[in-house]
Design an enzyme around this catalytic site. Structure first.
Site, PDB file in Angstrom:
ATOM      1  N   TYR A  32       1.858   5.422   3.008  1.00  0.00           N
ATOM      2  CA  TYR A  32       2.797   4.501   2.358  1.00  0.00           C
ATOM      3  C   TYR A  32       2.308   4.249   0.930  1.00  0.00           C
ATOM      4  CZ  TYR A  32       7.050   1.947   2.751  1.00  0.00           C
ATOM      5  OH  TYR A  32       8.354   1.576   2.601  1.00  0.00           O
ATOM      6  N   ASP A  35       1.451   2.875  -6.464  1.00  0.00           N
ATOM      7  CA  ASP A  35       0.833   3.314  -7.721  1.00  0.00           C
ATOM      8  C   ASP A  35      -0.690   3.179  -7.720  1.00  0.00           C
ATOM      9  OD1 ASP A  35       3.259   4.052  -8.656  1.00  0.00           O
ATOM     10  OD2 ASP A  35       3.429   2.484 -10.189  1.00  0.00           O
ATOM     11  N   HIS A  37      -2.637   3.971  -5.098  1.00  0.00           N
ATOM     12  CA  HIS A  37      -3.076   5.255  -4.533  1.00  0.00           C
ATOM     13  C   HIS A  37      -2.898   6.378  -5.562  1.00  0.00           C
ATOM     14  CE1 HIS A  37      -1.708   3.199  -0.672  1.00  0.00           C
ATOM     15  NE2 HIS A  37      -2.965   3.454  -0.426  1.00  0.00           N
ATOM     16  N   GLN A  61      -9.495   0.757  13.070  1.00  0.00           N
ATOM     17  CA  GLN A  61      -9.815  -0.329  12.129  1.00  0.00           C
ATOM     18  C   GLN A  61      -8.878  -1.518  12.257  1.00  0.00           C
ATOM     19  OE1 GLN A  61      -9.163   2.448   8.686  1.00  0.00           O
ATOM     20  NE2 GLN A  61      -8.438   0.609   7.661  1.00  0.00           N
ATOM     21  N   GLY A 147     -10.299   2.352  -3.882  1.00  0.00           N
ATOM     22  CA  GLY A 147      -9.846   1.321  -4.814  1.00  0.00           C
ATOM     23  C   GLY A 147     -10.732   0.082  -4.761  1.00  0.00           C
ATOM     24  N   ASP A 150     -10.013  -3.197  -2.335  1.00  0.00           N
ATOM     25  CA  ASP A 150     -10.782  -3.421  -1.105  1.00  0.00           C
ATOM     26  C   ASP A 150     -12.258  -3.416  -1.490  1.00  0.00           C
ATOM     27  OD1 ASP A 150      -8.625  -3.334   0.980  1.00  0.00           O
ATOM     28  OD2 ASP A 150      -8.279  -1.434  -0.002  1.00  0.00           O
ATOM     29  N   SER A 185      -0.331  -3.211  -2.749  1.00  0.00           N
ATOM     30  CA  SER A 185      -0.790  -3.035  -1.374  1.00  0.00           C
ATOM     31  C   SER A 185       0.393  -2.568  -0.538  1.00  0.00           C
ATOM     32  CB  SER A 185      -1.295  -4.379  -0.834  1.00  0.00           C
ATOM     33  OG  SER A 185      -1.372  -4.347   0.580  1.00  0.00           O
ATOM     34  N   ARG A 187       0.907  -3.451   2.306  1.00  0.00           N
ATOM     35  CA  ARG A 187       1.345  -4.631   3.077  1.00  0.00           C
ATOM     36  C   ARG A 187       2.285  -5.542   2.274  1.00  0.00           C
ATOM     37  NH1 ARG A 187      -4.041  -4.155   5.658  1.00  0.00           N
ATOM     38  NH2 ARG A 187      -3.642  -3.734   7.856  1.00  0.00           N
TER      39      ARG A 187
HETATM   40  O1  PAF Z   1      -8.348   1.747   2.420  1.00  0.00           O
HETATM   41  C1  PAF Z   1      -7.728   2.308   3.336  1.00  0.00           C
HETATM   42  O2  PAF Z   1      -6.536   2.600   3.221  1.00  0.00           O
HETATM   43  C2  PAF Z   1      -8.442   2.612   4.643  1.00  0.00           C
HETATM   44  O3  PAF Z   1      -9.285   1.597   5.014  1.00  0.00           O
HETATM   45  C3  PAF Z   1      -9.171   3.972   4.637  1.00  0.00           C
HETATM   46  C4  PAF Z   1     -10.327   3.979   3.646  1.00  0.00           C
HETATM   47  C5  PAF Z   1      -8.210   5.085   4.278  1.00  0.00           C
HETATM   48  C6  PAF Z   1      -9.756   4.278   6.010  1.00  0.00           C
HETATM   49  O4  PAF Z   1      -8.760   4.362   6.981  1.00  0.00           O
END
Ligand code: PAF
Length: 280
Positions: A32, A35, A37, A61, A147, A150, A185, A187
């Site tokens: 998903y 910008d 990413h 996770q 990034g 996080d 994000s 989200r």
């Molecule tokens: O930052 C994320 O999107 C996730 O935590 C990652 C690093 C791809 C691991 O699933």
């Protein structure tokens, strides 16, 4: 550009690239793409001969009551973005490809994972470290891109790579924000228009805290309280945490004398958002 779902197929592509003497960059994502990413992929493309973007919503996770099933997904759109930016492969495995049904090996870490997001998400970083280790073993990149949004994840990955001798260069990239300051994000798509407006309080409050430090305030508690109080003025916001920590070991600091990380996690309605700001 290729979309690869199978680990062995990806390994043979990597082997071919290595035979050609190519350097390889990895951008791990849960898809998903936005910008933020895109900026990671662009940097990877500019620094490596070949780039793999992993696009995998990693089940390990997510906590039991978290948003694994509703997490937004759109592989066609993601693939188009990756292609436009110049990635070579999108690795998009099914969960069964990444995890054997009786999978029971995890990569875990003490200390760095216990504070900040680790308090409300106690198994989150175990899942992140596990999947990132698996991706590192599959792709064997020279460089991997994460990034700064996080910030805890980035610090955890750097420590894991050091402690486990992965021999991979971790490249941290700046937070990309919407024009009004909201950190990008996946989200953010959960937010309705009122919540979207309310979400601006994260960045605004961090900037307020930064202003206090620039004006000479060294007492971290006072800065934290001011950030928290400002967030609490927003009726749709509920603070998970406000912390001021050391940039590297993520331990809370009392006196702001050098580089610091101000980090917040806030529920806006039901959506948990994080943001942070690095100060000198
Ligand atoms: O930052 C994320 O999107 C996730 O935590 C990652 C690093 C791809 C691991 O699933």
């Amino acid at each position: 550009m290729q979309i690869v779902k199978n680990i062995e197929e990806l390994r043979s592509i990597i082997k071919w690239w290595r035979g050609e003497g190519h350097s390889i960059g990895l951008v791990p994502t849960m898809g998903y793409l936005h910008d933020g990413h895109k900026s990671l992929i662009e940097k990877a493309v500019s620094e490596n001969d070949r780039v793999v973007v992993s696009d995998f919503v990693n089940p390990t996770q997510f906590g039991v009551n978290e948003d694994l099933s509703s997490y937004p997904r759109d592989i066609d759109r993601d693939a188009a973005i990756c292609e436009a930016v110049g990635a070579d492969v999108v690795f998009h495995p099914d969960p069964e490809e990444m995890y054997f049904p009786n999978h029971c090996t995890f990569v875990d870490m003490d200390r760095l994972t216990k504070g900040l997001c680790g308090k409300t998400r106690p198994t989150h970083f175990r899942g992140v470290c596990t999947v990132v280790s698996k991706l590192f073993n599959i792709v064997t990149p020279d460089r991997a891109y994460f990034g700064q949004k996080d910030a805890q994840q980035l610090a955890v990955i750097r420590r894991m790579v050091r402690d486990m001798n992965f021999g991979i260069t971790i490249v941290g990239c700046p937070i990309v924000r919407e024009a009004d300051g909201l950190a990008m994000s996946s989200r953010n798509t959960y937010l309705n228009p009122k919540e979207r407006e309310a979400a601006l309080v994260l960045h605004k409050s961090l900037v307020l805290g930064e202003g206090m430090v620039h004006a000479g305030q060294k007492d971290a508690k006072k800065v934290k309280n001011a950030i928290r109080e400002n967030i609490e003025k927003e009726p749709l916001a509920q603070v998970d945490y406000v912390e001021i920590v050391d940039v590297e070991n993520l331990e809370p600091i009392d006196t702001i004398e050098g580089p610091f990380l101000a980090a917040v996690a806030v529920y806006i309605g039901k959506t948990r958002l994080i943001d942070n700001l690095k100060g000198e």
